[in-house]
Design an enzyme around this catalytic site. Sequence first.
Site, PDB file in Angstrom:
ATOM      1  N   HIS A   2     -14.857   3.978   0.268  1.00 56.32           N
ATOM      2  CA  HIS A   2     -13.679   3.145   0.013  1.00 56.32           C
ATOM      3  C   HIS A   2     -13.624   1.920   0.924  1.00 56.32           C
ATOM      4  CE1 HIS A   2      -9.525   1.750   0.510  1.00 56.32           C
ATOM      5  NE2 HIS A   2      -9.379   2.075  -0.757  1.00 56.32           N
ATOM      6  N   ARG A  36       0.827  -1.208   0.000  1.00 53.14           N
ATOM      7  CA  ARG A  36       0.000   0.000   0.000  1.00 53.14           C
ATOM      8  C   ARG A  36       0.866   1.265   0.000  1.00 53.14           C
ATOM      9  NH1 ARG A  36      -2.374   3.077   4.145  1.00 53.14           N
ATOM     10  NH2 ARG A  36      -4.399   4.029   3.652  1.00 53.14           N
ATOM     11  N   ASP A  58      -8.804  -5.973  -9.905  1.00 50.48           N
ATOM     12  CA  ASP A  58      -8.334  -5.193  -8.758  1.00 50.48           C
ATOM     13  C   ASP A  58      -7.027  -4.445  -9.050  1.00 50.48           C
ATOM     14  OD1 ASP A  58      -8.044  -4.157  -6.242  1.00 50.48           O
ATOM     15  OD2 ASP A  58      -7.961  -6.060  -5.182  1.00 50.48           O
ATOM     16  N   ARG A 104     -12.202   1.759   6.911  1.00 46.20           N
ATOM     17  CA  ARG A 104     -11.001   2.494   7.312  1.00 46.20           C
ATOM     18  C   ARG A 104     -11.077   3.945   6.867  1.00 46.20           C
ATOM     19  NH1 ARG A 104      -7.076   0.394   3.800  1.00 46.20           N
ATOM     20  NH2 ARG A 104      -8.381  -1.277   3.014  1.00 46.20           N
ATOM     21  N   HIS A 142     -13.740  -8.329  -1.719  1.00 51.28           N
ATOM     22  CA  HIS A 142     -12.849  -9.222  -0.948  1.00 51.28           C
ATOM     23  C   HIS A 142     -13.596 -10.087   0.072  1.00 51.28           C
ATOM     24  CE1 HIS A 142      -9.512  -7.341  -2.921  1.00 51.28           C
ATOM     25  NE2 HIS A 142      -9.739  -6.175  -2.355  1.00 51.28           N
TER      26      HIS A 142
HETATM   27 ZN   LIG Z   1      -9.637  -2.619  -4.629  1.00 48.70          ZN
END
Ligand SMILES: [Zn+2]
Length: 340
Positions: free
Chosen positions: A136, A35, A251, A139, A200
Amino acid sequence: MAESLSLPGFVNAHSHAFQRALRGRTEGDDFWGWRDAMLALAESLSVDQVRAGYVEVYREMLGAGYTAVGEFHYLGLAEAHAAVEAATEAGIELVLLLSAYGRGGSERFRQASAADYLSQLEAVRETGVRIGLAPHSVRACPRDWHEELGRYAAAESLPLHVHADEPPREIEECLAEHGVRPIELLADTGCLGPHTTVVHATHADGRELDLLAEAGARVCVCPTTEANLGDGFAPVPALCERRIGMCIGSDSNVRIDPLEELRELEGIARRNAGKRNVVSLSSLLCFGSDEGAAALGLDSWPDIEADLEHPSLTGLEPHDVHAALVFGCSGDVFRAAETH
Ligand SMILES: [Zn+2]
């Protein structure tokens, strides 16, 4: 004319096209390390780079048999328009899943408020672009954002896509902040319904999967990315038991190949179950096209043709061709269907 087999095009229900540029990069110990590299790349891109890069990625998708894509977009509003232009130039059907980002990440991802986000969404929607809401993750969005976006998506009958339960740390943080797990929070805030796709759900527990089933929500599984990031295994047998619809996404675009996503999805299920044919062939093909289209609110999308003279498909009995596609081919056997 070469022999071919016509099929519905595959639908890529979850893409971040800019991440294709990270496919040859190996730094980062886990999801969080990756990330950091992703955030640095995201911060470096200009609008022109987004437009030009996305044309190439969408052409690759078309070449591999995807004819529609849900672009889960969090790079900014000008870049959202660039993504739409790129899809038009490449000739792929695009649904823009405009991401809401309230905190964390990069400054360019964020809106000042949920109202600010919805005004951005409406500005894009007014141009005629097919659109969906995309808080999103738990988080990145505070609880009141989820409530406002959940209400809006239901009232406007728009798709709502959200990442959940990919890294285990997200679950720990959600429990600490809200006292519930991510998909429980989505249920509590009105974000779960038949128009919802949870991306996911890798570490979803039984209660969370029950909530998805009760709501009629789908799960988008992204096996090649989840493998690449070391996320874990999609809970395919548990999803099947509850009859939760699945779709696929490329993804991070480390691979662009719908057949590989489907093969991995079934491969995970077989390894878990210790047997073959956990998901039926017809269901796998449905996950690859119809379920993805339904997740994006698409009624129609172009067909593709499989080249029956491709070396991966020669010498087969006709009734074995569909299974051979899923279990023995790559996306290079496809070409866009000829229009008459
Ligand atoms: Zn994604």
